[in-house]
Design a protein around this motif. Structure first.
Motif, short mmCIF file in Angstrom:
data_model
loop_
_atom_site.label_atom_id
_atom_site.label_comp_id
_atom_site.label_asym_id
_atom_site.label_seq_id
_atom_site.Cartn_x
_atom_site.Cartn_y
_atom_site.Cartn_z
N ILE A 30 -0.39 4.73 -14.09
CA ILE A 30 0.05 3.38 -13.68
C ILE A 30 1.12 3.51 -12.58
N SER A 31 0.93 2.77 -11.47
CA SER A 31 1.87 2.87 -10.34
C SER A 31 2.58 1.56 -10.04
N LYS A 32 2.21 0.48 -10.76
CA LYS A 32 2.90 -0.80 -10.59
C LYS A 32 3.01 -1.43 -11.96
N VAL A 33 4.23 -1.85 -12.32
CA VAL A 33 4.47 -2.43 -13.64
C VAL A 33 4.96 -3.86 -13.45
N ASN A 34 4.22 -4.82 -14.01
CA ASN A 34 4.57 -6.24 -13.84
C ASN A 34 5.49 -6.73 -14.95
N VAL A 35 6.54 -7.42 -14.54
CA VAL A 35 7.49 -7.96 -15.51
C VAL A 35 7.69 -9.45 -15.23
N ALA A 36 7.33 -10.30 -16.18
CA ALA A 36 7.54 -11.74 -16.01
C ALA A 36 8.34 -12.30 -17.19
N THR A 37 7.80 -12.15 -18.39
CA THR A 37 8.38 -12.78 -19.57
C THR A 37 9.83 -12.36 -19.84
N ASP A 38 10.14 -11.08 -19.68
CA ASP A 38 11.49 -10.61 -19.99
C ASP A 38 12.55 -11.27 -19.11
N LEU A 69 -3.02 2.21 -10.09
CA LEU A 69 -3.38 1.28 -11.17
C LEU A 69 -2.17 0.43 -11.56
N VAL A 70 -2.47 -0.78 -12.05
CA VAL A 70 -1.41 -1.76 -12.32
C VAL A 70 -1.42 -2.17 -13.79
N LEU A 71 -0.22 -2.20 -14.39
CA LEU A 71 -0.07 -2.66 -15.77
C LEU A 71 0.52 -4.06 -15.79
N HIS A 72 -0.25 -5.03 -16.24
CA HIS A 72 0.25 -6.40 -16.42
C HIS A 72 0.78 -6.55 -17.84
N GLY A 73 1.63 -7.55 -18.03
CA GLY A 73 2.11 -7.85 -19.39
C GLY A 73 3.01 -6.77 -19.94
N ALA A 74 3.87 -6.18 -19.09
CA ALA A 74 4.70 -5.07 -19.55
C ALA A 74 5.93 -5.52 -20.34
N SER A 75 6.27 -6.82 -20.27
CA SER A 75 7.41 -7.31 -21.06
C SER A 75 7.08 -7.11 -22.53
N SER A 122 0.81 -1.23 0.00
CA SER A 122 0.00 0.00 0.00
C SER A 122 0.84 1.27 0.00
N TYR A 123 1.74 1.35 0.98
CA TYR A 123 2.51 2.59 1.11
C TYR A 123 3.35 2.84 -0.15
N LEU A 124 3.99 1.78 -0.64
CA LEU A 124 4.86 1.92 -1.82
C LEU A 124 4.07 2.41 -3.03
N LEU A 125 2.91 1.79 -3.26
CA LEU A 125 2.14 2.14 -4.46
C LEU A 125 1.52 3.53 -4.35
N ASN A 126 1.07 3.90 -3.16
CA ASN A 126 0.51 5.25 -2.99
C ASN A 126 1.58 6.31 -3.14
N HIS A 127 2.78 6.00 -2.66
CA HIS A 127 3.90 6.93 -2.81
C HIS A 127 4.23 7.09 -4.30
N ALA A 128 4.26 5.96 -5.02
CA ALA A 128 4.56 5.99 -6.46
C ALA A 128 3.51 6.82 -7.20
N ARG A 129 2.26 6.62 -6.82
CA ARG A 129 1.16 7.35 -7.48
C ARG A 129 1.29 8.85 -7.23
N LYS A 130 1.63 9.19 -6.01
CA LYS A 130 1.74 10.60 -5.64
C LYS A 130 2.90 11.29 -6.37
N PHE A 131 4.01 10.55 -6.55
CA PHE A 131 5.20 11.18 -7.11
C PHE A 131 5.47 10.80 -8.57
N GLY A 132 4.51 10.11 -9.22
CA GLY A 132 4.61 9.91 -10.67
C GLY A 132 5.65 8.92 -11.14
N TYR A 133 5.88 7.86 -10.39
CA TYR A 133 6.72 6.78 -10.90
C TYR A 133 5.97 5.47 -10.68
N ALA A 134 6.59 4.33 -10.97
CA ALA A 134 5.92 3.05 -10.73
C ALA A 134 6.86 2.12 -9.97
N VAL A 135 6.28 1.25 -9.17
CA VAL A 135 7.08 0.21 -8.49
C VAL A 135 7.09 -1.01 -9.41
#
Ligand SMILES: [Zn+2]
Length: 289
Positions: free
Chosen positions: A227-235, A206-212, A8-21
Motif C-alpha cells: 500500500i502506497s497511499k493511505v486515506n484518512v477521513a473519519t478520524d 495500491l491505495v487503502l481506503h477506510g484507514a480510520s 504520480s511521482y509521490l506515490l511511485n516514490h513511496a512504493r519504491k521506498f516502502g512508505y505511504a503518502v
C-alpha cells in the motif's frame, strides 16, 4: 497553480521506498490549514482529498485558492485529489479548474463497465497531466452520499485488478481487502494474503481506503505489503466534532469561532501528526531533492 501537483511521482516514490503518502479528507479552511501546517512541520508529502460533496460544500475554486496560497507561503508542493468521483464531465471541469489528481470510482459497476469508464477518464486526465486512481472491489460503509450496505462479494479479486490495470493505464489502484468507510463496529480483519497477491500482479501503487479505526500495526503491515497511499477521513471528522461537542458542553454561551476552532484544530493536528508517523512519510520530501 504552481504548487498543486499530480500524485504520480509521490506515490511511485513511496512504493519504491516502502512508505505511504497519507491522503486526508478536508472540508473547510481549518482542515486545510491543519494538514498543510503539520505536513510542513514533519516534511511529509501530503494529499488533500475531497469527495464531490466536499467540493460542492466548500467550492472548487475556493478550495484550490486556499491550498495554492497556503502551499506557496509554506513552499510546499501539494496534491489536491478528487476522492470517489464518478462523473466524466464533473472530473473534466475540476481538472480545468486546476486539480491534478483524480479518482474514478467505477467499483459499483461490473468489471467491463468499470474498465470502460476508467479508461475514458484516464485518457482525459493524462491529457491534462492529471494522475488517476481507480477502484475495484467495494468498501462497505458510508462516505458522503456513497452508501454501501450489503455486497455479496466486496473483496478485490487479484485477477480482476490485473485486468483493470492492464487495460486502462491508471496510475494507482484502490483495493478492497476488508477495510470500510466510516466507523468500525469492531476491529476489521484485513486480508493480507489477498493484498500480497494483488501487489504481485499489479505494477502500480495500491491505495487503502477506510484507514480510520484500523490499528497502526495493521496499517503498517499493509504498507509493507504494497500500500502506497493511505486515506484518512473519519478520524479527522471525529476529532473536530468531539472537540466542539465537549467545548459547548462546558461553555454553552461561547460564540467565538476562533476560540473553539482553535481547539478543534489542535485536536486534528494530533491526528495528522500520528497518521504521518504511521505512514512513514515524515522527512520524505528531502529525498525528492
Ligand atoms: Zn474511500
Amino acid at each position: 497553480m504552481n504548487h498543486i501537483i499530480n500524485s504520480s511521482y509521490l506515490l511511485n516514490h513511496a512504493r519504491k521506498f516502502g512508505y505511504a503518502v497519507p491522503a486526508f479528507n478536508i472540508h473547510n479552511l481549518e482542515t486545510i490549514q491543519v494538514v498543510l501546517t503539520i505536513a510542513k512541520e514533519l516534511e511529509s508529502p501530503v494529499i488533500l482529498a475531497g469527495t464531490p460533496g466536499t467540493y460542492s460544500y466548500a467550492g472548487v475554486q475556493q478550495i484550490i485558492a486556499i491550498v495554492e496560497s497556503m502551499a506557496a507561503e509554506n513552499n510546499q508542493q501539494v496534491v489536491v485529489h478528487l476522492d470517489h468521483h464518478h462523473d466524466f464531465d464533473d472530473i473534466h471541469n475540476k481538472i480545468r479548474a486546476g486539480i491534478r489528481s483524480a479518482m474514478i470510482d467505477g467499483s459499483a459497476m461490473p468489471l467491463k463497465e468499470n474498465i470502460a469508464i476508467t479508461r475514458k477518464v484516464t485518457e482525459l486526465c493524462h491529457y491534462y497531466g492529471c494522475s488517476v486512481e481507480a477502484e475495484i472491489g467495494q468498501l462497505v460503509g458510508q462516505e458522503d452520499d456513497l452508501i454501501i450496505d450489503d455486497v455479496a462479494d466486496p473483496y478485490t479479486h487479484p485477477e480482476d485488478a490485473r485486468l483493470l490495470v492492464e487495460q486502462t493505464n491508471i496510475d494507482s489502484l484502490a483495493v478492497a481487502i476488508g477495510s470500510a468507510h466510516g466507523l468500525y463496529k469492531s476491529t476489521p480483519k484485513l486480508d493480507y494474503e489477498r493484498l500480497q497477491k494483488i501487489a504481485k500482479l499489479v505494477d502500480i501503487p495500491l491505495v487503502l481506503h477506510g484507514a480510520s479505526g484500523i490499528p497502526d500495526s495493521d496499517v503498517k503491515k499493509c504498507i509493507e505489503l504494497g500500500i502506497s497511499k493511505v486515506n484518512v477521513a473519519t478520524d479527522l471528522k471525529l476529532s473536530f466534532a468531539e472537540t466542539l461537542k465537549s467545548f459547548f458542553l462546558e461553555k454553552p454561551g461561547s460564540t467565538d469561532p476562533r476560540e473553539y476552532n482553535q481547539l478543534a484544530k489542535a485536536a486534528m493536528a494530533d491526528v495528522v501528526r500520528h497518521k504521518i508517523m504511521t505512514c512513514g512519510s515524515a522527512g520524505r520530501i528531502y529525498s525528492f531533492k
